[in-house]
Each structure stands twice: as C-alpha cells, then as structure tokens.
Design a protein around this motif. Sequence first.
Motif, PDB file in Angstrom:
ATOM      1  N   UNK A 198       6.203 -10.409   3.338  1.00 60.43           N
ATOM      2  CA  UNK A 198       6.442  -8.970   3.518  1.00 60.43           C
ATOM      3  C   UNK A 198       5.118  -8.260   3.294  1.00 60.43           C
ATOM      4  N   UNK A 199       4.473  -7.830   4.375  1.00 63.36           N
ATOM      5  CA  UNK A 199       3.120  -7.280   4.276  1.00 63.36           C
ATOM      6  C   UNK A 199       3.096  -5.807   3.909  1.00 63.36           C
ATOM      7  N   UNK A 200       4.204  -5.091   4.129  1.00 63.58           N
ATOM      8  CA  UNK A 200       4.220  -3.650   3.851  1.00 63.58           C
ATOM      9  C   UNK A 200       5.560  -3.248   3.245  1.00 63.58           C
ATOM     10  N   UNK A 201       5.787  -3.545   1.966  1.00 62.26           N
ATOM     11  CA  UNK A 201       7.059  -3.176   1.335  1.00 62.26           C
ATOM     12  C   UNK A 201       7.146  -1.665   1.125  1.00 62.26           C
ATOM     13  N   UNK A 202       8.336  -1.086   1.190  1.00 58.96           N
ATOM     14  CA  UNK A 202       8.497   0.349   0.907  1.00 58.96           C
ATOM     15  C   UNK A 202       8.156   0.639  -0.556  1.00 58.96           C
ATOM     16  N   UNK A 203       7.446   1.748  -0.783  1.00 55.97           N
ATOM     17  CA  UNK A 203       6.914   2.048  -2.117  1.00 55.97           C
ATOM     18  C   UNK A 203       7.394   3.417  -2.583  1.00 55.97           C
ATOM     19  N   UNK A 204       7.959   3.450  -3.789  1.00 54.63           N
ATOM     20  CA  UNK A 204       8.335   4.702  -4.451  1.00 54.63           C
ATOM     21  C   UNK A 204       7.333   4.975  -5.568  1.00 54.63           C
ATOM     22  N   UNK A 205       7.329   6.230  -6.056  1.00 57.31           N
ATOM     23  CA  UNK A 205       6.340   6.644  -7.053  1.00 57.31           C
ATOM     24  C   UNK A 205       7.048   7.319  -8.223  1.00 57.31           C
ATOM     25  N   UNK A 206       6.733   6.867  -9.435  1.00 57.14           N
ATOM     26  CA  UNK A 206       7.124   7.573 -10.656  1.00 57.14           C
ATOM     27  C   UNK A 206       5.863   8.253 -11.180  1.00 57.14           C
ATOM     28  N   UNK A 207       5.738   9.590 -11.040  1.00 60.70           N
ATOM     29  CA  UNK A 207       4.456  10.261 -11.287  1.00 60.70           C
ATOM     30  C   UNK A 207       4.094  10.324 -12.775  1.00 60.70           C
ATOM     31  N   UNK A 208       2.960   9.717 -13.127  1.00 67.81           N
ATOM     32  CA  UNK A 208       2.455   9.759 -14.500  1.00 67.81           C
ATOM     33  C   UNK A 208       1.053  10.352 -14.573  1.00 67.81           C
ATOM     34  N   UNK A 261     -14.653  10.137   9.722  1.00 66.51           N
ATOM     35  CA  UNK A 261     -13.259   9.970   9.300  1.00 66.51           C
ATOM     36  C   UNK A 261     -12.436   9.643  10.529  1.00 66.51           C
ATOM     37  N   UNK A 262     -11.788   8.480  10.526  1.00 62.66           N
ATOM     38  CA  UNK A 262     -10.956   8.075  11.662  1.00 62.66           C
ATOM     39  C   UNK A 262      -9.692   7.403  11.146  1.00 62.66           C
ATOM     40  N   UNK A 263      -8.700   7.367  11.985  1.00 63.25           N
ATOM     41  CA  UNK A 263      -7.410   6.830  11.580  1.00 63.25           C
ATOM     42  C   UNK A 263      -7.485   5.324  11.389  1.00 63.25           C
ATOM     43  N   UNK A 264      -6.909   4.852  10.307  1.00 63.23           N
ATOM     44  CA  UNK A 264      -6.873   3.425  10.014  1.00 63.23           C
ATOM     45  C   UNK A 264      -5.608   2.810  10.603  1.00 63.23           C
ATOM     46  N   UNK A 265      -5.694   1.522  10.917  1.00 62.55           N
ATOM     47  CA  UNK A 265      -4.511   0.808  11.408  1.00 62.55           C
ATOM     48  C   UNK A 265      -3.558   0.465  10.270  1.00 62.55           C
ATOM     49  N   UNK A 266      -3.974   0.716   9.033  1.00 62.81           N
ATOM     50  CA  UNK A 266      -3.183   0.319   7.859  1.00 62.81           C
ATOM     51  C   UNK A 266      -2.264   1.451   7.422  1.00 62.81           C
ATOM     52  N   UNK A 267      -1.232   1.699   8.176  1.00 62.60           N
ATOM     53  CA  UNK A 267      -0.247   2.708   7.824  1.00 62.60           C
ATOM     54  C   UNK A 267       0.675   2.155   6.746  1.00 62.60           C
ATOM     55  N   UNK A 268       0.962   2.955   5.727  1.00 62.40           N
ATOM     56  CA  UNK A 268       1.781   2.500   4.597  1.00 62.40           C
ATOM     57  C   UNK A 268       3.233   2.926   4.780  1.00 62.40           C
ATOM     58  N   UNK A 269       4.138   2.112   4.232  1.00 65.34           N
ATOM     59  CA  UNK A 269       5.570   2.447   4.219  1.00 65.34           C
ATOM     60  C   UNK A 269       5.911   2.968   2.832  1.00 65.34           C
TER      61      UNK A 269
END
Length: 635
Positions: A336-346, A585-593
């Motif tokens: 799984x190369x791009x798992x969905x990521x949630x954030x707990x803000x600290x 500044x250019x768009x990266x192919x590494x879009x995050x989920x």
Amino acid sequence: MIEAALRAYLIKDEASNYYLSSVSDTDGEITEKRLSELDNLTSLTKVSMGKAPSLFLRYEDKDTRRGTIKVFSGDPDTTSVPRPISINSHISVEEVIEMALHKFRIDDGDPNDYSLMEVVLDKGVQERVMERYECPWPQLLKARRNSLKQMKQTRYYLRKNEQPTMELARMYVGSLPINLSEFKYKQIIQKMLDEDSMFASIDMVYAQYGSACVSFSDHEAAVKAYKILKDTTYEDKLLTVLFIPEIHLDKLPEDHCPLLVFVNTRSGGCQGIDVQDALRKMLNPHQVFDLDQGGPLPGLHVFSQLKEYKALICGGDGTVGWVLSCLDDIGQESVCSSPPIAVLPLGTGNDLSRVLKWGGGYQQGDDLYQMLQTVMEAEEVKLDRWTVVFEPEGKHTEIDNKSNSSNSSSGDDMPNLFVMNNYFGIGIDADLCLGFHNAREEKPEKFNNRVYNKIVYLRQGMQKLGRKTNCRELNKEILIDVDNKRLKLPTLEGILILNISSWGSGADPWGSSDTQDEFQRASHDDGMLEIIGLTGVMHLGQIQGSLRNGIRLAQASHIRISMKTDMPVQVDGEPWMQLSGEVVVSRSALQATMLKKRKHRIARRNTEPAISGDSAAQRDQAKLVAVNSEEIAQI
C-alpha cells in the motif's frame, strides 16, 4: 482539583477513590500532609522559605486486601475484550491463568500451556513473562504507591506458550551511514556483535536513511544484541535500536482496516506523551509508534505488507510532512503505497489539520476514543504536493517531478529540492518565521505551548512595525513568471504561494471566491497554486484578524521566481536565508491521500427502505482494529 488531575493524567475513575496530599521540604525534612475538602488550594501555592509545596494525587486505599485486574487475550482468534479477575495478596499467577481460561471459556485448555504477560506502557512497550509463583496484587499496590500513572499503564495478557524457534525476533537498527550496500551494512552490524548475539538475516535495507531491519532466530541472542547495540556509536552517532513487531496477515479479517499511529512526543509540550499513553491503552500498543524512536520508518516498515490500512499522525504540520516524505521514499517498496492519513493536531499552526476539519489543536481532555471513531468514518480526499527547487545563480536545472526527496543537496553546485504541502513564502512572512525559529533554537524549553508561541510571533511582528526591513520594495528585487507569463507586481514586502486555504494558524489570505472575480475557487486538489501579495507587517496582522485578505496576484500550476538578492524564505513553516538565484515551483507526481473529517449528520427517523448490497457503506463501517502481532519481549 482531583477531577482535573484525573483528566490531565487520562485516568478514568471515580474522584472519590483519590485524594490530594501536600509535600513540603523544610530544612531538609520532607513532610506530607493529606488535604481535606475544606483546605484552600490558593494558600498552598504561596512560596514559603523559598519553596512552594508540591501536590500529589494519591489513591484512597480503602481495602488493600483484594482488588481486580483486567486480563487481555493474547490469542488473535479470541475476543479482545478484557476479562476482570478478582485477586488478593495470596493469589498467584498460576491461579490467575486458571481463572482467565474459565473467563475466556477455554475450559479444555491446560494452564501449563499458558503464560501471563505483564506489559508496561511506560517509556515504550516493556513486556515480561511472569513467574507462576508471583502474586500480581502486591506488585500493583507497590506500583500504585510509587506512581498512579505506572499502575494505570500496566496490562496483563493471557498468552499461549509457543515453541521459541517458531518466531523470529525482529530489530530495527538506524543512524548508520547512508547509501551503502546491503553487504556493507551487514558487515558493520556484525563487527559490533559477538558470536552469542549474531542475527540470522537482514530483512530490508533503507540505504537513503542508513537503516536496516534484521531478524534473530534465537530470542536470547536478540536480547544480547539489543544490550550491545543500544549503547553503541558509529562515526560519533548513537545507534537507534528497537524491536519491531510482525503482523500476521493470515489473522486479519478481510473486512478490517488496521490503523497505524505516529506520535510526535515533542509536539504540544507534554501533550504528545499523554496522547501516546492513552492511544496505547486503547489500541494494541505495538501499532502506536513514537517518532522520537527512529522516525516514521519503523512503523511504515511493519505495515509495508498490508494491502490496506489507515494512518493517524499526531503532531503538527511539520510532522505530517515528515511522514509523507518518508512514505514517498519507501512507498514503492510497500504493498500500500499511499494509505489515507488523518491528523490529530498537536503543533502550533496546524493549518493542514484545519483544512481537513480536524481542528486547530488537541485540547487535554478531548475524547480520543471518539477521535478514533471519527477516523473510521472520514472521507478520503487528495492533497496536491509541489516540488520547490532553489537553483544557484547562473545555473539551470531540469526538474524531475517524480523525485521523492523532500530535502536533498548533493553538492555545492546542485540545487536544494523540497516537497511543499502547505505553502511557500518569500519576504516579510518568512522574515517573521525566521525570527521565531531563531528564538526557539536559542531557548527551546520555553516553546512548549501554543499560546506562548503565538505571543512570540506577535512580539516579532510588533518589533518590525515602523522599522525599515530588508523586505521593503520586494517587488523590485524579484521577477515572477506564472505559466510562462511575466507577472506584474505592485509594491510589496512579501509573497505567499498557497496550496491550502489556511495559513498562520487558521487565517485565509486568499479569501472566499467572488463570482465577479477572474480567479477560480481555491482547492487543495485542483492542481493550482494561489499567489498572494503582502504589503507589510500591518497587512499580516489584518489577515490574521480576518479584517482583510491578501492581494490576489495569480493562480498557476508552474511558477519561476528570480531573486536578485539574498532573502528570507520558508517552506511549510521551515525558514532560512536563501542566496540569490532562481526558485522553481511545479506540481509533483506525489499526490497524497488524506482523510477529511465528515460533518456530523442530524439523526432523523428512517422513512425509506434500506438499500441492500451497499459495499461502500459496509466499508465505511469496517472497524479499525488493533493488528495482531506476536509481541516480542522488549527490554
């Protein structure tokens, strides 16, 4: 006060079971006095003889002869709900095992085939197989007198005895030299160990991080190796050594999605440590990773063979960027190369967390169990990511948008390359950020809460009001090309390039869209960046106070900036002084989920028939479960 203390220490219990005591030191004599409900706590905070008394939270020992412990099942095929076992000072581990087998309805099990594991969730995960003659209750009483927190962090697991040769002990070894071959890493580690602590094989090498994962067929050899390596330095760097669990994929139900948790214990003062302790109680403690112990790599390696999982990052925006960059580097080697990521803000700003609706900051006492439920129900969204390249003056570099390095420099003539997730700033904004960064580097112990951090930011801005800065008339010192078109600049002191609609702890410099405006609605997944002009410190304050927006300059997918002089810059809140040259500044192919928190829906009476066969709904209802691992004994 007792209820507030219980919330602060994440202890869910009746306040009537506890009391406060005052401990004072008078001429070297320590005295402790129990406080009554009539005592005024304000008077206790007054300094007497140069020292203020300390308050201790104590447990009310109403009946020390007997008590109850909770025993968890160490068998993946058995329910994970703990069973209460009533014990006293004379009940041994052997008797606890017999009662636990009955509670778990394993009536045909032989007690001699089982062991009781003591797991302490303090300073990592420490495990110990208890001797059959030991009595747990006196040990708990002693731990309770010394530390309530340690007592609450102690768990007991009923574990079936396995053949010691069946399972391998796995270890992560980091802080080695980078970019070496697997054979060279093997040689380095072998030279540090003796014959009695030799590993069986190297499972994986992460050369760009100078790390290797090794396996031991003999557990005693693994323990000896750990004792040797944890105090060993190589090229003046102390090695990072920790045992890592193994996920048994055949034990995971098909409809379950495990949760990988990262905690930055240095974020939010002491909040990170408390959050880590609480999550290790709620989940399998081995799926909660401390980023201070080897960074994100050990956790990502453990979960690398899972087809599907979700991740929860507990920290600030910098922590999220850290994990995403590490995931970029090793994602190609994971199932799984791009798992969905949630954030707990600290963190302090938590701008990405705000955009994803996770809030501006975790508050002590927030319901973490509800947070885990919300992660389960969150919707998946995409986050554009951007490559920022700083080119030396007179050089030109072709950008590889598939590069997965977040911060690379391979020589004086090569540009610095970064991956931007949130925003990029030049001028007055970066100058303030750099001043804050320098102040924090000088006295890091003071920057342990968000309020103080924001006060320092405000002070930095007030000091620059009315003064001539090196960012005056920035528009004369830079040239900006957007999508191969030269941008005409008004008089400015700063430039902001935004990927998300939150900056500076929740402000929105771009503002809401206007139907009469030539610009499109800003979004973090539209492949466009918003370019905003700043006229000075006063303008920044007005944006922070939602009194004014920034000056909209352009929206573009490719930006080139020529800097005629050295300037302060910042990428995702990390500032420095940049030499003159080109910025691309250019768009990266590494879009995050990412995972975005859903809005709470108002419950209403069901007036329509249920729709059957809704696989998406069933997937949303799948529980985030603790991964099943044969937990290797740690020191």
